[in-house]
Write a protein that holds these residues in place. Structure first.
Motif, short mmCIF file in Angstrom:
data_model
loop_
_atom_site.label_atom_id
_atom_site.label_comp_id
_atom_site.label_asym_id
_atom_site.label_seq_id
_atom_site.Cartn_x
_atom_site.Cartn_y
_atom_site.Cartn_z
N SER A 2 0.86 -1.17 0.00
CA SER A 2 0.00 0.00 0.00
C SER A 2 0.90 1.22 0.00
O SER A 2 1.55 1.53 0.99
CB SER A 2 -0.93 0.01 1.21
N THR A 71 -12.03 11.15 -2.16
CA THR A 71 -10.65 11.43 -1.78
C THR A 71 -10.07 10.42 -0.80
O THR A 71 -8.92 10.54 -0.40
CB THR A 71 -10.54 12.83 -1.15
N SER A 72 -10.87 9.43 -0.40
CA SER A 72 -10.36 8.37 0.47
C SER A 72 -11.15 7.10 0.19
O SER A 72 -12.29 7.18 -0.30
CB SER A 72 -10.47 8.75 1.95
N PRO A 73 -10.59 5.93 0.49
CA PRO A 73 -11.37 4.70 0.34
C PRO A 73 -12.60 4.74 1.24
O PRO A 73 -12.58 5.32 2.33
CB PRO A 73 -10.39 3.61 0.78
N PRO A 83 -15.31 6.34 5.49
CA PRO A 83 -13.90 6.44 5.12
C PRO A 83 -13.03 5.48 5.92
O PRO A 83 -13.21 5.30 7.13
CB PRO A 83 -13.55 7.90 5.44
N SER A 85 -8.69 3.71 5.82
CA SER A 85 -7.35 3.84 5.27
C SER A 85 -7.18 2.89 4.09
O SER A 85 -7.94 1.93 3.92
CB SER A 85 -6.30 3.53 6.34
N TRP A 86 -6.13 3.13 3.32
CA TRP A 86 -5.82 2.20 2.23
C TRP A 86 -5.47 0.83 2.77
O TRP A 86 -5.81 -0.20 2.16
CB TRP A 86 -4.68 2.76 1.37
N PRO A 446 -10.80 5.55 -4.43
CA PRO A 446 -10.78 6.83 -5.13
C PRO A 446 -9.67 6.90 -6.17
O PRO A 446 -8.48 6.82 -5.86
CB PRO A 446 -10.54 7.84 -4.00
N GLY A 475 -6.28 14.52 -1.86
CA GLY A 475 -6.39 13.66 -0.68
C GLY A 475 -5.63 12.37 -0.85
O GLY A 475 -4.46 12.35 -1.23
N GLU A 476 -6.31 11.26 -0.56
CA GLU A 476 -5.71 9.93 -0.66
C GLU A 476 -6.01 9.24 -1.98
O GLU A 476 -5.72 8.06 -2.15
CB GLU A 476 -6.21 9.06 0.50
N ALA A 477 -6.60 9.97 -2.92
CA ALA A 477 -6.88 9.38 -4.24
C ALA A 477 -5.57 9.01 -4.93
O ALA A 477 -4.53 9.64 -4.72
CB ALA A 477 -7.67 10.36 -5.10
N LYS A 478 -5.63 7.98 -5.77
CA LYS A 478 -4.44 7.48 -6.47
C LYS A 478 -4.73 7.28 -7.94
O LYS A 478 -5.89 7.13 -8.35
CB LYS A 478 -3.99 6.14 -5.87
#
Length: 710
Positions: A2, A71-73, A83, A85-86, A446, A475-478
């Motif tokens: 991750s 912006t987040s899982p 929401p 974490s990854w 995301p 954010g946490e988007a990939k």
């Protein structure tokens, strides 16, 4: 594995990239300030649009700052998406999929998208077959031009949509737009129609509606929905009678096809198509006299249970009259989705391997197995195509991974498809906005939007262009390619899914196409910085291929094969038929455009005033439209530009057009559902029900989508 999202350092000055919308793939420059795009500027250096961009392209930057951006899982807990974490998201993937894959890999499916870059489409196909080892992968491009692709493939062994540059349209002296409303769906192409008209060319729009395209074309023929192929057979009959059969090249099946045309005299064709015989004869005369007639089909001709046969009929006409593959004339199909062409060439289609190879061909399987470092036997055979894949959810399939698609809105029989998705144990969706499909998910990941990623796209004329990154995902988007790799690691199958940089993936993709019909192996980011290129491009020093359909053909013996098209009798003339399509300000399932206030559009049912009078309707009145597959309620919009026996619904909204289309009736060759000619009932809505419906509509602006559960 991750990883933190890869951080991109913004470039100095404007960033040239491609539009996220239609298959013209216009180029424009993005002017960036901080972490925002502040200006979208068309460039005259664009090899296709020449400095034009439609309203959707100009409004695309607003999509990047949507407040609902993912912006987040999000993982479903207690019925709600919350929401996480990854690491938690990937732990869910591990626990959900690993047991299924150990026992029965075919219980997991993948559903991709014609909006994915070539690299992501390649990686998704590799992921399905190498990591998941499932046969069940297909994509929403099945709902786009698969019928034309099937007809081209079985006729000349190659599917490249337009086998010529778009600029050739301007050289034609007769253009037949068959079910193609390009003024609203591919607006920058209108400049080439104007060029043809300026040179004295004649342009016909063949469509049940007198669309904006028809008004610009100047000539309109309105056959009944589903009868375009019969019209082509009638024209071939008349070409034979006029002595205009001059085949492009020797081919199999010519005798049989010409004999079939004898069965379609003008009287029969005019009756079955619902047009005047004089209109048919005039069109035939103009086609016979033209030196460079060009036939362009769109979804109106292709999205039928006999769509492949319809395209085949037009292909036969073009080939037997001697125009197929010629500069300025011939036949082409107008791809709709942004990367619809590249998206079906490199492996996310159920029967395809990279480079346009066939999963059914043992030689092709061996080539790709060697390239990927696996055994040919480990590569699954073709699984379900899109519609049947979705219908298998909840029974044969227990888990589905959806990347960049929204089948809850776009699939035929959307109500039944929604039920199938709800019946899944695990629905994992990768997207950047909360689509209707994402709202059903057990896990939402995301992803990146168009200018937050690198890659290539292939437009409707087979032109490969660079998509350049201008921003970081928020954010946490990939980036989607990173997410696909993380999924492979999460299920304990990381082999072949470790890339230090995106460029490593891109170079692998180019190499993987070497030797295929859709050969991109001569490409590189550096070469595409200098100029776009039309495939095939077989080496770094080789030129590109603007003209793809010149004999000899990539078939077993180098010859084309003309097939007999088959059509059933059209429904009774008094039967109302529903046809569906796009609006100029909207795109596909509307996940982006319905949220964009600059792209306002109204969701109504178009009806001819004569039909409205017959049913005692007033304009704006709420009506019920019903089929055996579902029903919906919408206000009426009167239009004298539609056939009286036809209703029109746009397909961009949920709870509308595709609730009514048939989820079971599909083309046997292309596996395209029947979107364009559905028998319907039209019913007046009681006054109290209409008032209640108007109240519901007032609650939700037409361009808005209900927010995702938090």
């Amino acid at each position: 594995m991750s990883q933190a999202p890869a951080q991109f350092t913004p470039l100095d000055g404007p960033v040239r990239t491609t539009c996220p919308y239609c298959a013209v793939q216009c180029n424009f420059d993005l002017h960036v300030s901080g972490d925002r795009v502040v200006k979208v500027a068309p460039t005259k250096a664009c090899p296709v649009a020449k400095g034009t961009v439609c309203k959707k392209g100009l409004a695309a930057a607003a999509d990047l700052t949507q407040p609902e951006r993912l912006t987040s899982p999000l993982l479903r807990h207690g019925g709600e998406l919350v929401p996480v974490s990854w690491a938690e998201a990937m732990a869910y993937v591990r626990d959900a999929l690993t047991p299924l894959l150990a026992e029965r890999p075919s219980a997991v499916g993948v559903f991709g998208s014609g909006s994915l870059t070539n690299e992501k489409a390649y990686l998704l196909g590799k992921f399905a077959r190498v990591a998941l080892q499932t046969p069940h992968i297909d994509y929403n491009g099945r709902y786009c031009m698969s019928s034309a692709a099937a007809a081209l493939g079985r006729t000349v062994g190659l599917d490249r949509g337009l086998g010529f540059p778009l600029s050739d349209i301007g050289l034609s002296d007769l253009i037949l737009l068959v079910g193609a409303n390009i003024a609203e769906t591919l607006p920058p192409i209108m400049q080439y129609l104007s060029a043809a008209k300026h040179r004295g060319g004649i342009v016909y729009a063949i469509d049940p509606r007198a669309t904006t395209t028809a008004r610009v074309a100047g000539h309109h023929l309105a056959p009944r929905p589903g009868t375009d192929g019969i019209l082509a057979l009638g024209l071939l009959h008349l070409m034979k009678n006029m002595g205009r059969i001059l085949p492009t090249a020797p081919a199999h099946g010519m005798v049989e096809v010409l004999a079939q045309a004898d069965l379609y005299p003008p009287q029969r064709v005019a009756h079955e198509c619902g047009i005047k015989e004089t209109e048919l004869l005039l069109l035939a005369k103009r086609y016979a006299e033209a030196t460079k007639p060009l036939i362009l089909t769109g979804r109106g001709a292709e999205q039928h249970a006999h769509g492949t046969d319809t395209v085949q009929a037009w292909l036969n006409l073009s080939f037997l009259s001697g125009h197929f593959g010629k500069a300025g004339g011939g036949y082409g199909t107008l791809t709709g989705q942004g990367n619809g062409q590249g998206g079906r060439e490199h492996g996310q289609k159920n029967d395809q391997l990279p480079g346009g190879r066939s999963l059914r061909d043992s030689k092709h399987r061996a080539e790709m197995a060697t390239f990927w470092g696996v055994t040919p036997e480990s590569l699954p055979q073709p699984g379900h195509s899109a519609q049947n894949l979705l219908r298998a959810c909840g029974s044969e399939l227990e888990a589905l991974i959806v990347v960049g698609s929204n089948p809850v809105v776009s699939a035929a029989g959307a109500g039944q498809i929604t039920d199938h998705l709800k019946a899944l144990k695990h629905l994992i969706v990768v997207d950047f906005l909360p689509s209707e499909t994402a709202r059903l998910a057990t896990l939402v990941l995301p992803g990146a939007m168009w200018c937050e990623e690198e890659g290539t796209t292939t437009n409707l004329e087979g032109r490969v262009q660079r998509r350049r990154q201008a921003l970081n995902p928020p954010g946490e988007a990939k980036a989607d390619w990173q997410i696909i790799c993380e999924l492979a690691w999460a299920i304990g199958r990381p082999h072949g899914f470790t890339y230090a940089h995106f460029r490593d993936l891109q170079e692998e993709f180019f190499r993987a196409t070497k030797g295929g019909k859709a050969d991109y192996s001569g490409l590189s980011a550096d070469r595409l910085d200098r100029a776009s290129a039309q495939w095939p491009i077989k080496s770094a020093s080789a030129p590109d291929t603007p003209y793809a359909y010149a004999p000899t053909y990539p078939t077993t013996d180098g010859l084309a094969t003309l097939h007999l098209p088959h059509f059933t009798a059209p429904p009774p003339s008094r039967q109302l038929l529903l046809t569906t399509g796009r609006l100029g300000n909207q795109y596909q399932s509307g996940t982006q455009t319905r949220r964009n206030a600059a792209l306002r559009a109204e969701n109504t049912v178009q009806i001819h005033p004569e039909t409205a009078r017959e049913y005692g309707l007033k304009e704006g009145e709420i009506v019920t439209i019903r089929t055996s597959h579902g029903e919906t309620q919408l206000p009426t919009q009167f239009s004298p530009n539609i056939r009286p026996d036809t209703l029109f619904l746009p397909f961009h909204w949920p709870e509308t057009a595709n609730l009514l289309t048939n989820p079971e009736l599909i083309d046997p060759h292309s596996h395209m559902p029947s979107f364009k000619a559905t028998p319907v009932e039209l019913l007046r809505l009681p006054a109290e029900s209409a008032a209640e419906h108007r109240g519901k509509r007032a609650d939700f602006p037409f361009f808005a989508v209900v927010p995702l559960e938090k």
